[in-house]
Write a protein that holds these residues in place. Structure first.
Motif, PDB file in Angstrom:
ATOM      1  N   PRO A 296      27.249  14.015  -1.396  1.00 43.22           N
ATOM      2  CA  PRO A 296      26.567  15.294  -1.142  1.00 43.22           C
ATOM      3  C   PRO A 296      25.481  15.559  -2.179  1.00 43.22           C
ATOM      4  O   PRO A 296      25.754  15.666  -3.368  1.00 43.22           O
ATOM      5  N   SER A 297      24.254  15.634  -1.726  1.00 42.32           N
ATOM      6  CA  SER A 297      23.132  15.891  -2.634  1.00 42.32           C
ATOM      7  C   SER A 297      22.241  17.010  -2.116  1.00 42.32           C
ATOM      8  O   SER A 297      21.337  17.457  -2.820  1.00 42.32           O
ATOM      9  N   LEU A 298      22.501  17.460  -0.880  1.00 44.44           N
ATOM     10  CA  LEU A 298      21.721  18.559  -0.312  1.00 44.44           C
ATOM     11  C   LEU A 298      22.586  19.322   0.676  1.00 44.44           C
ATOM     12  O   LEU A 298      23.148  18.732   1.596  1.00 44.44           O
TER      13      LEU A 298
ATOM     14  N   MET B  80      28.085  17.160  -7.697  1.00 39.99           N
ATOM     15  CA  MET B  80      29.463  17.527  -7.971  1.00 39.99           C
ATOM     16  C   MET B  80      29.839  17.049  -9.368  1.00 39.99           C
ATOM     17  O   MET B  80      29.952  15.853  -9.627  1.00 39.99           O
ATOM     18  N   LEU B  81      30.007  17.995 -10.292  1.00 36.56           N
ATOM     19  CA  LEU B  81      30.411  17.695 -11.664  1.00 36.56           C
ATOM     20  C   LEU B  81      31.677  18.486 -11.969  1.00 36.56           C
ATOM     21  O   LEU B  81      31.714  19.697 -11.770  1.00 36.56           O
TER      22      LEU B  81
ATOM     23  N   THR C 122      22.387  22.403  -8.107  1.00 42.16           N
ATOM     24  CA  THR C 122      23.578  23.248  -8.198  1.00 42.16           C
ATOM     25  C   THR C 122      24.869  22.430  -8.174  1.00 42.16           C
ATOM     26  O   THR C 122      25.031  21.531  -7.350  1.00 42.16           O
ATOM     27  N   ASN C 123      25.772  22.760  -9.085  1.00 42.84           N
ATOM     28  CA  ASN C 123      27.088  22.127  -9.101  1.00 42.84           C
ATOM     29  C   ASN C 123      27.982  22.810  -8.059  1.00 42.84           C
ATOM     30  O   ASN C 123      28.178  24.027  -8.107  1.00 42.84           O
ATOM     31  N   ILE C 124      28.511  22.037  -7.129  1.00 40.00           N
ATOM     32  CA  ILE C 124      29.317  22.621  -6.053  1.00 40.00           C
ATOM     33  C   ILE C 124      30.798  22.276  -6.180  1.00 40.00           C
ATOM     34  O   ILE C 124      31.533  22.264  -5.194  1.00 40.00           O
ATOM     35  N   LYS C 125      31.245  22.029  -7.393  1.00 38.15           N
ATOM     36  CA  LYS C 125      32.653  21.680  -7.579  1.00 38.15           C
ATOM     37  C   LYS C 125      33.580  22.810  -7.133  1.00 38.15           C
ATOM     38  O   LYS C 125      34.736  22.566  -6.783  1.00 38.15           O
ATOM     39  N   THR C 126      33.078  24.055  -7.127  1.00 38.74           N
ATOM     40  CA  THR C 126      33.938  25.191  -6.808  1.00 38.74           C
ATOM     41  C   THR C 126      34.474  25.158  -5.386  1.00 38.74           C
ATOM     42  O   THR C 126      35.549  25.698  -5.116  1.00 38.74           O
ATOM     43  N   ILE C 127      33.738  24.521  -4.456  1.00 36.59           N
ATOM     44  CA  ILE C 127      34.236  24.502  -3.078  1.00 36.59           C
ATOM     45  C   ILE C 127      34.924  23.187  -2.728  1.00 36.59           C
ATOM     46  O   ILE C 127      35.444  23.039  -1.624  1.00 36.59           O
ATOM     47  N   ALA C 128      34.949  22.241  -3.671  1.00 38.88           N
ATOM     48  CA  ALA C 128      35.609  20.955  -3.411  1.00 38.88           C
ATOM     49  C   ALA C 128      37.089  21.117  -3.058  1.00 38.88           C
ATOM     50  O   ALA C 128      37.573  20.466  -2.124  1.00 38.88           O
ATOM     51  N   PRO C 129      37.850  21.986  -3.755  1.00 40.48           N
ATOM     52  CA  PRO C 129      39.267  22.150  -3.386  1.00 40.48           C
ATOM     53  C   PRO C 129      39.446  22.693  -1.968  1.00 40.48           C
ATOM     54  O   PRO C 129      40.391  22.307  -1.268  1.00 40.48           O
ATOM     55  N   TYR C 130      38.546  23.576  -1.533  1.00 37.67           N
ATOM     56  CA  TYR C 130      38.638  24.124  -0.179  1.00 37.67           C
ATOM     57  C   TYR C 130      38.355  23.042   0.860  1.00 37.67           C
ATOM     58  O   TYR C 130      38.974  23.003   1.926  1.00 37.67           O
ATOM     59  N   PHE C 131      37.414  22.168   0.526  1.00 35.48           N
ATOM     60  CA  PHE C 131      37.111  21.050   1.419  1.00 35.48           C
ATOM     61  C   PHE C 131      38.307  20.112   1.517  1.00 35.48           C
ATOM     62  O   PHE C 131      38.670  19.652   2.608  1.00 35.48           O
TER      63      PHE C 131
END
Length: 255
Positions: free
Chosen positions: A80-82, A138-139, A229-238
């Motif tokens: 995921p990059s965009l 994703m970091l 933008t770092n999108i790690k916050t929604i990774a657990p929901y995914f």
């Protein structure tokens, strides 16, 4: 006049391409125009402009993801990059004031993105829909220097049999639904065809090119702030989402 328009389109093409700075490479990449109809794979900025000129700057779009190849091992190179979200007036077809309602949905979506990720995406109005584009990575650790693929979240081999597409496509579909869903808006989201989004179809309308449905010249409503933008916050929901789908798949398979 044509020269001025060409210069404006060139700047807008460069602006769109700037969103792909974290993808490793910009080309080859697919574009579409009114003349081409089907995707055309191009290798540089000059080719993009040439195709756009040949189409009289009509229906000019650039895919948000590069082309790696058709083999499974090629798809593994994607991460995921965009984030690409397309919200259109079909969401508001029964509303008395469709555009006003769509603007309301847009504001809710942008507020949710900013609140949960601190991201400020580009927003383009095509005359019928809003294209929301946000470069992401994703970091999981502040000291990380390299972005993580979805393999870092979960081994893809465990879930690929239970999803319809590669994990990157599944993630951008999930993110589009996640950021546009609000408690009072669930029915609208169900009517929006986010399942048509994929890494092969994230076609972004280039500003100042023409939407032939209404002869509208696409315009920038909001510009990306230049920060990936770092999108790690929604990774657990995914992860929860695909685990649930795996469970449903197994349950269905046992019947």
């Amino acid at each position: 006049m044509l020269a001025d328009h060409k210069d404006a389109i060139k700047k807008n093409v460069q602006f769109i391409l700037s969103h792909f700075c974290d993808q490793g490479h910009r080309f080859p990449r697919a574009i579409t125009t009114l003349k081409s109809k089907d995707p055309v794979y191009i290798n540089n900025e000059e080719e993009i402009l040439q195709h756009f000129i040949e189409s009289d700057f009509k229906e000019c779009k650039i895919n948000g993801y590069p082309f790696f190849g058709k083999e499974e091992r090629d798809m593994d190179k994607l991460s995921p990059s965009l984030l690409f979200i397309d919200i259109d007036l079909s969401l508001c077809s029964v509303c008395k004031y469709p555009k006003r309602k769509l603007d309301y949905i847009l504001n809710l979506t942008l507020n949710k993105i900013e609140k949960e990720t601190h991201g400020i995406p580009t927003v383009i109005w095509t005359g019928y829909s809003y294209h929301i584009c946000l470069p992401v990575r994703m970091l999981f650790n502040p000291n990380d220097k390299e972005k993580h693929s979805l393999e870092f979240v979960t081994p893809s081999k465990e879930f690929i049999p239970h999803v319809n597409q590669d994990l990157t496509t599944e993630f951008i579909r999930f993110a589009a639904k996640y950021f546009t869903t609000n408690s009072h808006q669930k029915d609208s989201i169900q009517n929006n065809n986010y399942n048509s989004i994929s890494t092969k179809s994230c076609f972004i309308t280039v500003p100042e090119t023409i939407n032939t449905k209404n002869s509208f010249k696409a315009e920038i409503v909001q510009k990306w702030d230049g920060k990936v933008t770092n999108i790690k916050t929604i990774a657990p929901y995914f992860l929860d989402n695909i685990m649930q789908r795996k469970s449903e798949y197994i349950t269905k398979d046992k019947k």
